[in-house]
Each structure stands twice: as C-alpha cells, then as structure tokens.
Scaffold this active site. Structure first.
Site, PDB file in Angstrom:
ATOM      1  N   HIS A 149      18.364  24.944  13.683  1.00 46.67           N
ATOM      2  CA  HIS A 149      18.165  23.759  14.506  1.00 46.67           C
ATOM      3  C   HIS A 149      18.129  24.034  16.003  1.00 46.67           C
ATOM      4  CE1 HIS A 149      18.285  19.528  15.410  1.00 46.67           C
ATOM      5  NE2 HIS A 149      19.463  19.600  16.001  1.00 46.67           N
ATOM      6  N   ARG A 182      29.082  21.247  13.289  1.00 45.93           N
ATOM      7  CA  ARG A 182      27.966  21.713  12.466  1.00 45.93           C
ATOM      8  C   ARG A 182      28.189  23.093  11.860  1.00 45.93           C
ATOM      9  NH1 ARG A 182      23.063  19.480  16.336  1.00 45.93           N
ATOM     10  NH2 ARG A 182      23.609  17.325  15.909  1.00 45.93           N
ATOM     11  N   GLU A 188      22.598  13.698  12.480  1.00 33.66           N
ATOM     12  CA  GLU A 188      24.037  13.631  12.248  1.00 33.66           C
ATOM     13  C   GLU A 188      24.544  12.188  12.327  1.00 33.66           C
ATOM     14  OE1 GLU A 188      26.055  17.113  13.735  1.00 33.66           O
ATOM     15  OE2 GLU A 188      27.169  15.754  15.020  1.00 33.66           O
ATOM     16  N   ASN A 240      25.166  16.857  22.786  1.00 29.78           N
ATOM     17  CA  ASN A 240      25.370  17.440  24.118  1.00 29.78           C
ATOM     18  C   ASN A 240      24.086  18.003  24.705  1.00 29.78           C
ATOM     19  OD1 ASN A 240      27.969  16.928  24.904  1.00 29.78           O
ATOM     20  ND2 ASN A 240      28.813  18.893  24.251  1.00 29.78           N
ATOM     21  N   HIS A 245      21.862  23.132  11.349  1.00 29.42           N
ATOM     22  CA  HIS A 245      22.244  21.728  11.202  1.00 29.42           C
ATOM     23  C   HIS A 245      22.454  21.506   9.709  1.00 29.42           C
ATOM     24  CE1 HIS A 245      22.232  17.403  11.327  1.00 29.42           C
ATOM     25  NE2 HIS A 245      22.085  17.401  12.634  1.00 29.42           N
ATOM     26  N   GLN A 254      22.250  27.811  15.758  1.00 29.21           N
ATOM     27  CA  GLN A 254      22.891  26.688  15.052  1.00 29.21           C
ATOM     28  C   GLN A 254      22.108  26.248  13.818  1.00 29.21           C
ATOM     29  OE1 GLN A 254      23.335  22.503  16.862  1.00 29.21           O
ATOM     30  NE2 GLN A 254      25.408  23.251  16.563  1.00 29.21           N
ATOM     31  N   ARG A 298      27.134  24.428  19.547  1.00 35.98           N
ATOM     32  CA  ARG A 298      26.897  23.206  20.321  1.00 35.98           C
ATOM     33  C   ARG A 298      27.357  21.987  19.541  1.00 35.98           C
ATOM     34  NH1 ARG A 298      22.583  19.149  20.554  1.00 35.98           N
ATOM     35  NH2 ARG A 298      21.461  20.207  18.898  1.00 35.98           N
ATOM     36  N   LEU A 350      14.670  16.994   9.980  1.00 40.33           N
ATOM     37  CA  LEU A 350      16.076  16.664  10.201  1.00 40.33           C
ATOM     38  C   LEU A 350      16.426  15.240   9.780  1.00 40.33           C
ATOM     39  CD1 LEU A 350      18.727  17.591  11.745  1.00 40.33           C
ATOM     40  CD2 LEU A 350      17.868  16.198  13.604  1.00 40.33           C
ATOM     41  N   PHE A 388      29.940  11.232  16.613  1.00 41.04           N
ATOM     42  CA  PHE A 388      29.120  12.412  16.324  1.00 41.04           C
ATOM     43  C   PHE A 388      30.033  13.580  15.996  1.00 41.04           C
ATOM     44  CE2 PHE A 388      24.659  13.888  17.031  1.00 41.04           C
ATOM     45  CZ  PHE A 388      24.029  12.702  16.703  1.00 41.04           C
TER      46      PHE A 388
HETATM   47  C1  LIG Z   1      14.574  17.280  15.209  1.00 36.82           C
HETATM   48  C2  LIG Z   1      15.526  17.454  16.348  1.00 36.82           C
HETATM   49  C3  LIG Z   1      16.470  16.482  16.613  1.00 36.82           C
HETATM   50  C4  LIG Z   1      17.350  16.640  17.669  1.00 36.82           C
HETATM   51  N1  LIG Z   1      18.273  15.657  17.930  1.00 36.82           N
HETATM   52  C5  LIG Z   1      19.093  15.781  19.001  1.00 36.82           C
HETATM   53  C6  LIG Z   1      20.001  14.732  19.341  1.00 36.82           C
HETATM   54  O1  LIG Z   1      20.038  13.681  18.717  1.00 36.82           O
HETATM   55  N2  LIG Z   1      20.818  14.923  20.394  1.00 36.82           N
HETATM   56  C7  LIG Z   1      20.801  16.062  21.156  1.00 36.82           C
HETATM   57  O2  LIG Z   1      21.561  16.179  22.117  1.00 36.82           O
HETATM   58  N3  LIG Z   1      19.922  17.068  20.849  1.00 36.82           N
HETATM   59  C8  LIG Z   1      19.072  16.943  19.813  1.00 36.82           C
HETATM   60  N4  LIG Z   1      18.203  17.965  19.527  1.00 36.82           N
HETATM   61  C9  LIG Z   1      18.091  19.092  20.450  1.00 36.82           C
HETATM   62  C10 LIG Z   1      17.291  18.680  21.687  1.00 36.82           C
HETATM   63  O3  LIG Z   1      16.368  17.694  21.343  1.00 36.82           O
HETATM   64  C11 LIG Z   1      16.541  19.853  22.317  1.00 36.82           C
HETATM   65  O4  LIG Z   1      17.418  20.920  22.531  1.00 36.82           O
HETATM   66  C12 LIG Z   1      15.952  19.431  23.655  1.00 36.82           C
HETATM   67  O5  LIG Z   1      15.165  18.266  23.511  1.00 36.82           O
HETATM   68  C13 LIG Z   1      15.124  20.516  24.300  1.00 36.82           C
HETATM   69  O6  LIG Z   1      14.540  19.993  25.476  1.00 36.82           O
HETATM   70  P1  LIG Z   1      13.796  20.948  26.508  1.00 36.82           P
HETATM   71  O7  LIG Z   1      13.315  20.092  27.626  1.00 36.82           O
HETATM   72  O8  LIG Z   1      14.666  22.094  26.831  1.00 36.82           O
HETATM   73  O9  LIG Z   1      12.553  21.520  25.681  1.00 36.82           O
HETATM   74  P2  LIG Z   1      11.358  20.805  24.897  1.00 36.82           P
HETATM   75  O10 LIG Z   1      11.481  19.344  24.848  1.00 36.82           O
HETATM   76  O11 LIG Z   1      11.209  21.553  23.630  1.00 36.82           O
HETATM   77  O12 LIG Z   1      10.123  21.117  25.848  1.00 36.82           O
HETATM   78  C14 LIG Z   1       9.638  22.442  26.063  1.00 36.82           C
HETATM   79  C15 LIG Z   1       8.442  22.380  26.980  1.00 36.82           C
HETATM   80  O13 LIG Z   1       8.055  23.705  27.323  1.00 36.82           O
HETATM   81  C16 LIG Z   1       6.660  23.825  27.257  1.00 36.82           C
HETATM   82  N5  LIG Z   1       6.317  25.233  27.027  1.00 36.82           N
HETATM   83  C17 LIG Z   1       6.902  26.096  26.163  1.00 36.82           C
HETATM   84  N6  LIG Z   1       6.300  27.300  26.241  1.00 36.82           N
HETATM   85  C18 LIG Z   1       5.322  27.193  27.176  1.00 36.82           C
HETATM   86  C19 LIG Z   1       4.340  28.086  27.689  1.00 36.82           C
HETATM   87  N7  LIG Z   1       4.225  29.357  27.266  1.00 36.82           N
HETATM   88  N8  LIG Z   1       3.483  27.627  28.635  1.00 36.82           N
HETATM   89  C20 LIG Z   1       3.550  26.337  29.069  1.00 36.82           C
HETATM   90  N9  LIG Z   1       4.460  25.457  28.614  1.00 36.82           N
HETATM   91  C21 LIG Z   1       5.333  25.886  27.680  1.00 36.82           C
HETATM   92  C22 LIG Z   1       6.255  22.889  26.136  1.00 36.82           C
HETATM   93  O14 LIG Z   1       4.904  22.508  26.281  1.00 36.82           O
HETATM   94  C23 LIG Z   1       7.215  21.722  26.350  1.00 36.82           C
HETATM   95  O15 LIG Z   1       6.679  20.796  27.280  1.00 36.82           O
HETATM   96  C24 LIG Z   1      17.300  17.814  18.476  1.00 36.82           C
HETATM   97  C25 LIG Z   1      16.356  18.789  18.200  1.00 36.82           C
HETATM   98  C26 LIG Z   1      15.494  18.624  17.129  1.00 36.82           C
HETATM   99  C27 LIG Z   1      14.529  19.741  16.842  1.00 36.82           C
END
Ligand SMILES: Cc1cc2nc3c(=O)[nH]c(=O)nc-3n(C[C@H](O)[C@H](O)[C@H](O)COP(=O)(O)OP(=O)(O)OC[C@H]3O[C@@H](n4cnc5c(N)ncnc54)[C@H](O)[C@@H]3O)c2cc1C
Length: 587
Positions: free
Chosen positions: A356, A288, A246, A395, A233, A231, A391, A243, A117
């Site tokens: 991203h 990135r 990567e 990670n 991407h 960031q 980032r 997306l 990666f």
């Molecule tokens: C397309 C894509 C591909 C990616 N690929 C990778 C990868 O391969 N490897 C990697 O390390 N990272 C990757 N990332 C980044 C990574 O996926 C995210 O940073 C990470 O999943 C975020 O997880 P989280 O639990 O913080 O938030 P999320 O999974 O976004 O969850 C947020 C939660 O908060 C809740 N919420 C938000 N606001 C409120 C509110 N006001 N009231 C109640 N609930 C609320 C939502 O309902 C949800 O359940 C990717 C991101 C994207 C967009």
C-alpha cells in the site's frame, strides 16, 4: 532543445505538488512556477485515497496524543521534531482546505465529523464519506487554478535532474504528446512524485506509482531513507488489490477467520469488543503492520478462507446496517459488488493484505530540504520522517499538505537567498547528454530483453522475498536477482520507436525507476537484522534498539548495489517503549 524558465519547478501535481504550488503562488505573486506531471493532476494517486486525513480537532484529543500515537505506531523510528511539526500544522491545513471548499463530512450539529482509524487512540480522522482523497485533490486543483503564476505542464515525463557543481538547476522531461524533450530551468526544484508500490504485483497503488521521483533524487546522489519499510494494508480485494479503506473497521467492521473467529484477539490485540462498537487501540483498530502480520500467522495455521485468488479473511460489516454503509462507505459497497460480486450489507467481503505505501523515500530534513542544495521533496516520495517503521492510516494525506507547504516555503527561502544561476552552457550540455541517453535507449536492438519480461521477474522477486515476513536467505536471493535485472535492463529493447505517446518508452523508464527503488528496499532490508514495524525478519525476531534505532540510508552507486549507511533517529521526549494494542493501558 527548447527550455522553460521558472523560479521553482515542481515534479508531480498530486496532493503534495499542488499544495506546494499554491503556497508558492500565495507567498510571492511574482514567482514563476512550473508544475510538471506525467498525468493530468486529477489522475494522481491522491485522488484514490478513501478514508481521510488526521488532525486534532475534538476537545478530548490533544497534539500530545497525536504525537504519541504516531511515534509509537512508527515503532520509534520517527524523527520526533518532524512529528511535532506535523501534528501542530495538521489542524490548520485541514481547516484551510475547508475554507477552500473541501466538503468534509459533518456531525449532526454541523461541526466537522471525525472517525476512528487504526493505531489512533482518539477519533481524529477527518473524512469526506469514503472519497476523501478525491475531494482533497479536487479542492487543491481548483484552488490552484486561481493563480496565473502556476504554469502547468501536464503529460510531461521527467527523466533526469540537472545537477551542476553540486546544485540542482532543474530537470529535463519528455513532452509525451510529441516525444520532444524540454529543459526546465529552475532556481529550486521540489520533487512530489508519489510512491513506488508498483514494484510489487499485488498493490492498491495506481499504475503511475513507479518511484520515479525517488529514483530521480537517488541517481543525483541523495540517499533513499528507510526503504525497507513497505506497508501492507490488511484489507485489499483479493481479485484486484483494490483497497477497502480502514474506515470500514473505523466504522465498526470486524475481521473473521474461516471459522468465524475475530482472530486478532489471539495476536495481542484483544480482548474481543462488542460488535459495532469499535474500541480504540484494540482488535480491528490495531495498526496495519500488526493486523497484516496476524493474517500471515493465521494463514500458516490454515485458518484462512481459500478463494480462487488465494487465501483471504472476511471483513464483516453487516451489523452496521444499510443506512450507515450507504452514508459512510458508499464507495466500499460499490467496489465490493463490482469487483467481488459481494454486497457488504448482506455478506462478509473476502480481503487480504496488499502492498500500500512506502514509509521510506528521499532523505529530507524537517524543512523538506535534501542535502543537494536547491532540491526539496514532499509527499509519499519523501522520508521526512514522520512515519518511522509503520505509517498510521490517515497521516499521509496530512503529511502531503503540511510538508508540501513546508517544501514551498523552504524553496522560496532558497531562491530569495539568491544563489547565482547555473550558466547556460552548463545547462545546455547537461540536457544534451540526457537527450543522448534517451536516444541510445530508443535505438538499441537485438538483445530480446523486454519491459514486460523484466518487470514480471522483478515483481515476483519482491513478492516472494520482500513481503510481510522476510529472511536473510530470501533477501539475499532478491538482491542477487535485482543485480542481474539491473544488468539486463541496461540492454533492454523497445518495440515502439515512434514519438507520439510512446508508452513503451515511458514504461521502460518507469521500470528503471522501480528497479532502483527495489534494490534500495532489499539491500536495506537485508542489512537491518531486527524486526521493527513493517520490517519483520523470521531470523531476527526482536527489535534491536542498540544497533538499529537508526535510519537506513541507501546511497546510489552506478552499476553496483547501493551502499547502506545509517543515521541516528531524532528523539526529543518519547523514549522507545512497548507498542501495546491489547487495551491493557500501555503506551
Ligand atoms: C487506494 C489508496 C487509498 C489511500 N487512502 C489514504 C487515506 O485514506 N488517508 C491517507 O492519509 N492516505 C491514504 N493513502 C496514501 C496517500 O493517498 C498517498 O500517500 C498520497 O496521496 C500521495 O500523494 P503525493 O502527492 O505524494 O503523490 P501522488 O498523488 O501519487 O502524485 C504523484 C505525482 O507525481 C507525478 N509524477 C510521478 N513521476 C513523474 C515523472 N517521472 N514525471 C512527471 N511527473 C511525475 C504524477 O504525475 C503525480 O502527479 C491511500 C493510498 C492509496 C493508494
């Protein structure tokens, strides 16, 4: 107003929120856990992650290598004690997921497979084809179902924190199905609300990533840290922003300009390597920020391919062959065909940089605690800070597991220490005041200010002035525009005044969150007069460690732009050096 009693409430049921809930339930079966989410847990953005999660597992790798890649990749803005904790805990968390049933892809001998990666100089990204986030989230979700003590509140939108006498005592939320408000009393609260990429128009982020979690903490007086680091991407589909992971480049895909040249060799990421044999730390496996910046430079020279959605570069995966593409990148093939009409087996796919990920977020320490007693944060909404100025891909999934669990353990310690609960009268008064603010928003009329109108202006401002390269002039303009939008937002008018699934109301609240986050981004970016990682200034092109080897802290001020403060970066053993991805043997 009805209230729900819990020991620990969690806002967000994505990867970080679910991991925290499981850790709490396992640590003490008697705890009452309220898991609140504005969408059904499996619709959280974690589900969209494709490429994988980083953790040291192969014999030629080490925790020190993972540490050095992360700290260098972050342009030395990472807190090194937090990075140490991340790299130590990463393999344990990924093995734990395996035991809970995550179907990691395999080597022919049956051991866990890893892939290269960007910015990682060893192979350490665990993956489940190119649907890693889906499988991780599914594994966490199904594991969480074992625990009766986790009570879920799906489709509840949290609007405010309850803060009394300098402590966090819960939240208020709208039950979306009825439009009724609920008070959630909790002795500790974990925010796991995800990122805020939707303040930009062209992003990989799902529609729910509107920075609510960040805004909740910010308005309650907790600083937003390092918000200027947004960031890009390098490889999004120009038509939709979707997306292409990567992992396309990790598996050996190459980036070409319109003349067919692997142009990254001209931007300190050479020399050219043979097709299909990715060489770590060079070319397409540069980090990135550097790859996105090289795109911008080539575009200025007129070397990019014009498409109906703007200029693009070409991601060529043809030499990988159909078998590898189907095994390792099936989703990439599907999406390229569906959204661009291009099959990567036979043709290069046009791609361009796309917003991203937010490196910045809620200021927490290595225990995932904020400075507001009783409030913890983890996942993309938090800045702990392991990502620094940029980032490294893969990670983040690891971060949300490691620090989701850490937030749970810290919240539990806090609950066990037994601070006296906030009295009922104070909680009721806070909740009634929050309800009054919402009622006032619902009833407002006559201004003509709409959610869609203000949102469009915000997105345009961010894209024009806070993108890959920034200037003092553009950022000053953005700050002024966002102040204006904040004032106009105070008069915003809803068309829909009903209660049941009122998306007009929810989008208005989400816009409020994004405007707060956007102002923190642009004000922090204007104040940072240097170029570091994802924050590149055309008027201050060098990194300035004397003045800016510091975290920025945006502090909320009602009806005014935030105040920007700074805090020193924690450096334990890696002194700032040169980020070298030329293959020439630098750090
Ligand atoms: C397309 C894509 C591909 C990616 N690929 C990778 C990868 O391969 N490897 C990697 O390390 N990272 C990757 N990332 C980044 C990574 O996926 C995210 O940073 C990470 O999943 C975020 O997880 P989280 O639990 O913080 O938030 P999320 O999974 O976004 O969850 C947020 C939660 O908060 C809740 N919420 C938000 N606001 C409120 C509110 N006001 N009231 C109640 N609930 C609320 C939502 O309902 C949800 O359940 C990717 C991101 C994207 C967009």
């Amino acid at each position: 107003m009805e209230s729900v009693q819990s020991d620990v409430a969690i806002v967000g049921a994505g990867g970080a929120g679910l991991r925290a809930a499981i850790a709490l339930a396992q640590s003490d079966p008697k705890l009452r856990i309220a898991l609140i989410s504005k969408v059904y847990p499996m619709r959280s953005h974690t589900c969209a992650a494709e490429g994988g999660a980083a953790g040291v597992i192969k014999p030629d790798d080490s925790l020190e290598h993972h540490f050095n890649d992360t700290v260098g990749g972050g342009d030395w803005l990472c807190d090194q004690d937090a990075v140490d904790y991340l790299v130590q805990e990463a393999p344990k968390e990924l093995i734990q997921l395996e035991h809970w049933g995550c179907p990691w892809s395999r080597e022919p001998d049956g051991s866990v497979a890893v892939r290269p990666f960007g910015g990682m100089k060893k192979q350490r990204t665990w993956f489940a084809a190119d649907k890693s986030g889906f499988h991780i989230l599914h594994t966490l979700f199904q594991t969480s179902l074992q625990f009766a003590s986790i009570e879920r509140f799906d489709e509840y939108y949290v609007t405010e924190l309850l803060v009394h006498e300098g402590r966090c005592a819960g939240v208020v939320a709208i039950e979306m199905r009825s439009g009724q408000m609920r008070r959630f009393d909790a002795r500790a609260l974990i925010i796991a609300g995800g990122g805020a990429g939707r303040m930009f128009p062209f992003t990989t982020n799902g529609a729910i990533k509107t920075g609510d979690g960040m805004a909740l903490a910010y308005r309650a007086g907790v600083a937003l840290k390092d918000m200027e680091f947004v960031q890009y991407h390098p490889t999004g589909l120009p038509s939709t922003g979707t997306l292409l992971t990567e992992a396309c480049r990790g598996e050996g895909g190459v980036l070409l300009n319109k003349n067919g040249r692997r142009f990254l060799q001209d931007y300190g990421m050479g020399p050219e390597t043979p097709l299909g044999k990715p060489v770590f730390k060079t070319m397409e496996l540069g980090p990135r920020d550097r790859v996105s910046q090289a795109f911008w430079q080539e575009q200025k020279k007129g070397n990019m391919m014009p498409t109906q959605w703007g200029d693009a570069m070409l991601l060529d995966m043809r030499h990988l062959g159909e078998k590898t593409i189907n095994e390792r990148l099936p989703l990439v093939r599907d999406m390229s065909i569906s959204y661009m009409g291009v099959d990567p087996v036979t043709d290069p796919v046009p791609v361009r940089p796309v917003v991203h990920y937010m490196m910045g977020g809620i200021d927490t320490d290595t225990r995932a605690a904020t400075r507001l007693p009783g409030l913890f944060a983890a996942g993309e909404c938090a800045c702990v800070s392991i990502n620094g100025a940029n980032r490294l891909g893969s990670n983040s999934l690891t971060e949300l597991l490691v620090f989701g669990r850490r937030a749970a353990l810290s919240a539990l310690e806090y609950v066990k220490a037994g601070a006296a609960p906030v009295n009922e009268g104070a909680r009721a008064a806070l909740a009634t005041a929050a309800q009054g603010r919402l009622r006032e928003l619902m009833q407002r009329s006559g201004s003509g200010e709409t959610v869609a109108g203000l949102r469009k202006e915000m997105m345009q401002t961010m894209e024009q002035n806070a993108g890959i390269y920034r200037t003092s002039e553009g950022l000053t303009e953005a700050c002024a525009k966002l102040s204006e939008l904040r004032r106009r937002y105070a008069r915003i008018e809803l068309h829909d005044k009903t209660n049941v699934y009122n998306t007009d109301l929810l989008q208005a609240l989400e816009l409020g969150s994004m405007l707060d986050c956007a102002e923190a981004v642009t004000q922090s970016a204007l104040a940072r007069q240097e170029s570091r990682g994802a924050h590149q200034r055309l008027d201050f092109t060098a990194r300035d460690d004397v003045k800016f080897l510091r975290h920025s802290l945006a502090l909320y001020a009602q009806n005014e732009p935030p105040r920007i403060d700074y805090r020193d970066v924690v450096i334990t053993r890696s002194q700032p050096g040169v980020r070298d991805y030329s293959g020439g043997g630098g750090k």
